[in-house]
Structure formats: C-alpha cells, structure tokens
Design a protein around this motif. Structure first.
Motif, PDB file in Angstrom:
ATOM      1  N   ARG A  77       0.845  -1.202   0.000  1.00 45.36           N
ATOM      2  CA  ARG A  77       0.000   0.000   0.000  1.00 45.36           C
ATOM      3  C   ARG A  77       0.873   1.242   0.000  1.00 45.36           C
ATOM      4  NH1 ARG A  77      -2.148  -3.051   4.012  1.00 45.36           N
ATOM      5  NH2 ARG A  77      -1.301  -1.630   5.591  1.00 45.36           N
ATOM      6  N   PRO A  78       0.464   2.275  -0.702  1.00 43.03           N
ATOM      7  CA  PRO A  78       1.269   3.509  -0.726  1.00 43.03           C
ATOM      8  C   PRO A  78       1.342   4.132   0.668  1.00 43.03           C
ATOM      9  CG  PRO A  78      -0.307   3.475  -2.536  1.00 43.03           C
ATOM     10  CD  PRO A  78      -0.674   2.347  -1.645  1.00 43.03           C
ATOM     11  N   HIS A  79       2.521   4.699   0.938  1.00 38.77           N
ATOM     12  CA  HIS A  79       2.762   5.444   2.188  1.00 38.77           C
ATOM     13  C   HIS A  79       2.465   4.572   3.417  1.00 38.77           C
ATOM     14  CE1 HIS A  79       3.063   9.000  -0.373  1.00 38.77           C
ATOM     15  NE2 HIS A  79       1.864   8.699  -0.883  1.00 38.77           N
ATOM     16  N   THR A  80       3.011   3.360   3.405  1.00 41.56           N
ATOM     17  CA  THR A  80       2.820   2.417   4.497  1.00 41.56           C
ATOM     18  C   THR A  80       4.153   2.169   5.192  1.00 41.56           C
ATOM     19  OG1 THR A  80       0.985   1.352   3.331  1.00 41.56           O
ATOM     20  CG2 THR A  80       2.024   0.098   5.106  1.00 41.56           C
ATOM     21  N   LEU A  81       4.141   2.154   6.522  1.00 37.51           N
ATOM     22  CA  LEU A  81       5.350   1.893   7.303  1.00 37.51           C
ATOM     23  C   LEU A  81       5.551   0.391   7.426  1.00 37.51           C
ATOM     24  CD1 LEU A  81       7.661   3.060   9.036  1.00 37.51           C
ATOM     25  CD2 LEU A  81       6.133   2.892  11.023  1.00 37.51           C
ATOM     26  N   LEU A  82       6.776  -0.073   7.107  1.00 36.67           N
ATOM     27  CA  LEU A  82       7.117  -1.494   7.126  1.00 36.67           C
ATOM     28  C   LEU A  82       8.274  -1.740   8.080  1.00 36.67           C
ATOM     29  CD1 LEU A  82       7.101  -2.148   3.256  1.00 36.67           C
ATOM     30  CD2 LEU A  82       5.178  -2.368   4.848  1.00 36.67           C
ATOM     31  N   THR A  83       8.347  -2.969   8.607  1.00 32.89           N
ATOM     32  CA  THR A  83       9.484  -3.412   9.421  1.00 32.89           C
ATOM     33  C   THR A  83      10.217  -4.511   8.675  1.00 32.89           C
ATOM     34  OG1 THR A  83       8.087  -5.018  10.587  1.00 32.89           O
ATOM     35  CG2 THR A  83       8.322  -2.834  11.578  1.00 32.89           C
ATOM     36  N   ASP A 110       4.578   6.362  -3.541  1.00 28.37           N
ATOM     37  CA  ASP A 110       3.245   6.472  -4.115  1.00 28.37           C
ATOM     38  C   ASP A 110       2.826   5.220  -4.875  1.00 28.37           C
ATOM     39  OD1 ASP A 110       3.207   8.978  -3.068  1.00 28.37           O
ATOM     40  OD2 ASP A 110       3.838   9.975  -4.923  1.00 28.37           O
ATOM     41  N   ARG A 111       3.775   4.471  -5.393  1.00 31.35           N
ATOM     42  CA  ARG A 111       3.456   3.260  -6.159  1.00 31.35           C
ATOM     43  C   ARG A 111       3.442   2.001  -5.291  1.00 31.35           C
ATOM     44  NH1 ARG A 111       4.024   3.986 -11.714  1.00 31.35           N
ATOM     45  NH2 ARG A 111       4.803   6.046 -12.331  1.00 31.35           N
ATOM     46  N   GLY A 112       3.679   2.107  -3.970  1.00 29.12           N
ATOM     47  CA  GLY A 112       3.703   0.939  -3.104  1.00 29.12           C
ATOM     48  C   GLY A 112       4.996   0.161  -3.155  1.00 29.12           C
ATOM     49  N   ALA A 113       6.103   0.812  -3.528  1.00 28.60           N
ATOM     50  CA  ALA A 113       7.400   0.150  -3.603  1.00 28.60           C
ATOM     51  C   ALA A 113       8.348   0.783  -2.588  1.00 28.60           C
ATOM     52  CB  ALA A 113       7.980   0.260  -5.012  1.00 28.60           C
ATOM     53  N   VAL A 136       3.231  -2.277   9.545  1.00 29.18           N
ATOM     54  CA  VAL A 136       3.060  -1.930  10.950  1.00 29.18           C
ATOM     55  C   VAL A 136       1.608  -1.613  11.256  1.00 29.18           C
ATOM     56  CG1 VAL A 136       3.727  -0.307  12.756  1.00 29.18           C
ATOM     57  CG2 VAL A 136       5.432  -1.124  11.100  1.00 29.18           C
ATOM     58  N   ALA A 137       0.942  -0.836  10.429  1.00 27.40           N
ATOM     59  CA  ALA A 137      -0.443  -0.424  10.675  1.00 27.40           C
ATOM     60  C   ALA A 137      -1.306  -0.807   9.483  1.00 27.40           C
ATOM     61  CB  ALA A 137      -0.513   1.079  10.916  1.00 27.40           C
ATOM     62  N   GLY A 138      -2.617  -0.776   9.727  1.00 29.82           N
ATOM     63  CA  GLY A 138      -3.562  -1.106   8.674  1.00 29.82           C
ATOM     64  C   GLY A 138      -3.786  -2.594   8.553  1.00 29.82           C
ATOM     65  N   PRO A 139      -4.362  -3.053   7.447  1.00 30.65           N
ATOM     66  CA  PRO A 139      -4.585  -4.486   7.239  1.00 30.65           C
ATOM     67  C   PRO A 139      -3.276  -5.265   7.240  1.00 30.65           C
ATOM     68  CG  PRO A 139      -5.879  -3.194   5.682  1.00 30.65           C
ATOM     69  CD  PRO A 139      -4.969  -2.233   6.367  1.00 30.65           C
ATOM     70  N   ALA A 140      -3.318  -6.478   7.775  1.00 33.24           N
ATOM     71  CA  ALA A 140      -2.109  -7.298   7.880  1.00 33.24           C
ATOM     72  C   ALA A 140      -1.570  -7.625   6.499  1.00 33.24           C
ATOM     73  CB  ALA A 140      -2.400  -8.583   8.653  1.00 33.24           C
ATOM     74  N   ALA A 141      -0.269  -7.437   6.344  1.00 37.51           N
ATOM     75  CA  ALA A 141       0.416  -7.751   5.096  1.00 37.51           C
ATOM     76  C   ALA A 141       1.856  -8.092   5.425  1.00 37.51           C
ATOM     77  CB  ALA A 141       0.347  -6.585   4.117  1.00 37.51           C
ATOM     78  N   ALA A 142       2.389  -9.166   4.846  1.00 37.03           N
ATOM     79  CA  ALA A 142       3.746  -9.609   5.121  1.00 37.03           C
ATOM     80  C   ALA A 142       4.282 -10.363   3.927  1.00 37.03           C
ATOM     81  CB  ALA A 142       3.801 -10.490   6.370  1.00 37.03           C
TER      82      ALA A 142
END
Length: 393
Positions: A77-83, A110-113, A136-142
């Motif tokens: 997702r665009p602008h998503t914080l990842l660990t 913006d493109r989710g990369a 980190v936030a929002g729907p679970a994604a890994a």
C-alpha cells in the motif's frame, strides 16, 4: 395564411438533440482514470497491483554478519510503514526467532514500492533464514525473502507434531481451591479448564500449550505444558492444565494460554493474602521478647551476689512457723537500708521475748534472774486492798 408555431415550443422539441451533440463533443476530453493527488497514472498502477500479494527481494542471497544488503519490495500500500527483520527457522516461532535489535523500518512510495539497506545480523535461531517484511499499521500484510547468514548454524525445521489448528469454544475457568497450607504461604494452585476445537484437517496429537501468569504490569512468565491426548479433526475436547504461583503470592493475577504462538485465552485470578504468615510474625514478635526477658531475669537472679547481713532464706519462728522473707530491692537507698536494719533489730528483740519462760518454748539463759510470774488467780489486785482493822476489834 397559416399561423406559425410559437418559438418556445420549437426549442423544447430540439433540446434533446442539442444535448446529445454536446455530450458527444466533450466526451474525448474527459480523463480516462480517477483524479487525485497522485495523478491518474499512480491510481491505475496501484489498482493493477492491488490484487497481487506484496513481494520482497534481497540484493544477494548470502552475506556475513556485519555486512549489509538491499531489500526491495513491490505491491504494498502507498505510504505504508514497514518493518524489516532477519529471522531464523523461517520465522516459525514468530519474532522471537528474529534479530529484533538490528531491524530497520521503511516507508513505501506512491506506487507501493520501497528499497532500503538492512544490516546483516545473526538471529537467535539457526537457519534456514528469511528476511521478513511486515506492515506496521492497517490491514495485515507480510512477505518473506530467502536469505542465508554466512557462518550461522543451520538446523532442520522443527516438526509440528500436533498438526492441528485449535481454537477455544467456551469460556475458560479456573477450578480448585486453596487449603490451610496456602493460608500459611504455600504456593497457590489452580487448574485451567478450556474447551478447544480442532479446526484443521488432521487430528492434533499431544498438543503443547504455553501457560503464563502475570501480576500487575509485568510480562507473563510462560511455561510449556504438553497435554496428553488427541483432538480429532472437527471435534472438541476439554483440556485441563495445572497453574501454580510462587510461595506467598497474593493480589490480582492474569492467567494466559497460548498455542502455536497465538494467544487463546486470558483468565483473571484473584489470590487472597496469606494471613497465617502475618499472624505467625505477630506471635513471634510477642513470644520471643517475653521469653528472652524471663530468661534474662532468671540469669540475673542466679549470678547476682547476696548482700552481707541479708538473710539467706525465710526465717523460722520459735513455734516452728515460717515467716515471709523481706523482698529484695535492686537499688536500695540509705533510708531503706536503715529501715531494714531497724526491722531486723525488732525481730531479734521479739525472738528474745519468745525465748523467755512462760511465753514460749525457749529456755531461760543461764545467769539470768527468774522473775516472779503470776496467774490470773494469784496475781495481786490493785483495786482490792485489805481494810484496816477497826477500833475496838
């Protein structure tokens, strides 16, 4: 001469045709995608990749501890914080098998990369290892990317002997009660009873649960317990697991149950105060000082020397009766000593009086003159005197 139709009526007839011509004329100028702050092209690209799962990749498949690698990803997702973490055993045991202290974070564009550098560190579990990327936030994604830490030990993955997915079907409860020993500080014990169901396609044989107890803000202390039994696929079973606290524990506790790294239940437990321990300490503070005081007084009476001239024991009267001894005083003043001396002399005079004839059993000392003693019949009367003889008699 024919009458012409009014002009407004002619315009109403031609309005639909004019509206259709205007729509066809402006249709090519309309944008073909949704407008937004990122533009039609970005929205179209994200919509195209939204159906695909996010991915992660590493710049090299092997590196030693102390180096670094580049981790890239797409489809997020665009602008998503990842660990980003390096984990051992393919992260079967959760983040407990990851090098959490050397992890990094990244934010998608913006493109989710994304693309970021990640230092290579040895995880606490042996390889096979992966680079784990999670939102980190929002729907679970890994997403995971295979990676090998050079020089790190490699071990086969642990086998899942349970091979089942268990879920709690009923409200858990703590059974049992406290006994007399618990009232005096013995460890409180209960039995956690849970009804679980097997949602997997295969039976769960001898599943291993994690039972934890926590008090206040402290983290639970987990204990692995194996339940002997089998839960068939699509069936349920009642699981009983013992729970024990430390000696003297009291207050509000929380009993937790985990299976396969997933928290199943949390059950509160209110433990009463061991008042027997408090009563024991109170009695100890009263009895021990009293016993020490009595022992000390007895020792003092034994070792204290006798004063000169003081009688060693109770005096005996001449008739054989024992007279009480004058009690001793620890700090006698001079006036009290004088009184005791006078009392002693008075007692001596009384003893001499008892030893005289007619008053006691004592004998008359030799050389002492015997005094005339009278009885009531022979005693001379002071009131009856002989009359003088009358004249002529």
């Amino acid at each position: 001469m024919p009458v012409a139709a009014p002009a407004p009526r002619r315009l109403r007839r031609r309005a639909p045709a004019l509206l259709a011509v205007l729509v066809l004329a402006f249709l090519p100028a309309l944008p073909s995608g949704p407008l937004g702050p990122s533009g039609p092209a970005v929205a179209t690209a994200y919509a195209a990749t939204a159906a695909d799962p996010p991915t992660a990749a590493v710049s090299t498949s092997e590196a030693g501890a102390g180096g670094s690698i580049t981790v890239t990803g797409r489809g997020w997702r665009p602008h998503t914080l990842l660990t980003l973490l390096i984990c051992g055993q393919n992260m079967i045991g959760g983040t407990n098998s990851c090098a959490n202290g050397d992890g990094r974070t990244a934010t998608t564009d913006d493109r989710g990369a994304f693309a970021t550098r990640l230092p290579v560190a040895e995880p606490p579990k042996p390889c096979p290892c992966v680079v784990h990327v999670a939102a980190v936030a929002g729907p679970a994604a890994a997403a995971d990317a295979a990676f090998k830490v050079a020089g790190h030990p490699v071990a086969p993955l642990p086998q899942d002997v349970s091979a089942g997915r268990l879920a709690v079907l009923a409200q858990p409860r703590l059974t049992g009660s406290s006994g007399l020993l618990t009232w005096f500080g013995a460890p409180p014990q209960r039995e956690l009873t849970v009804t679980v169901g097997n949602l997997g396609p295969v039976p769960a044989k001898d599943p291993v649960f994690q039972v934890g107890t926590s008090h206040g803000v402290f983290a639970p202390q987990w204990d692995d317990q194996r339940w002997r039994g089998t839960v068939p696929a699509g069936r349920k079973a009642e699981v009983r697991l013992p729970v024990e606290l430390a000696a003297g524990a009291h207050g509000d506790y929380l009993v937790s149950l985990k299976y396969g790294g997933r928290l199943l239940v949390e059950q509160p437990w209110e433990v009463g105060r061991p008042w027997g321990v408090t009563l024991f300490w109170l009695l100890l503070c009263i009895v021990v000082p009293s016993a020490v005081f009595r022992i000390g007084m007895a020792v003092v009476d034994r070792v204290r020397p006798h004063r000169p001239g003081a009688p060693a024991g109770p005096r005996s009267a001449p008739d054989g009766r024992r007279t009480p001894r004058t009690p001793r005083t620890r700090h006698a003043r001079p006036d009290r000593q004088k009184d005791r001396h006078q009392d002693r002399r008075r007692d001596e005079r009384a003893d001499e009086h008892h030893r005289q004839p007619g008053t006691g059993t004592g004998a008359v000392p030799e050389g002492a003159a015997a005094l005339p003693w009278f009885t009531p019949d022979t005693a001379p009367s002071t009131t009856a005197t002989e009359r003088p003889p009358s004249k002529g008699s």
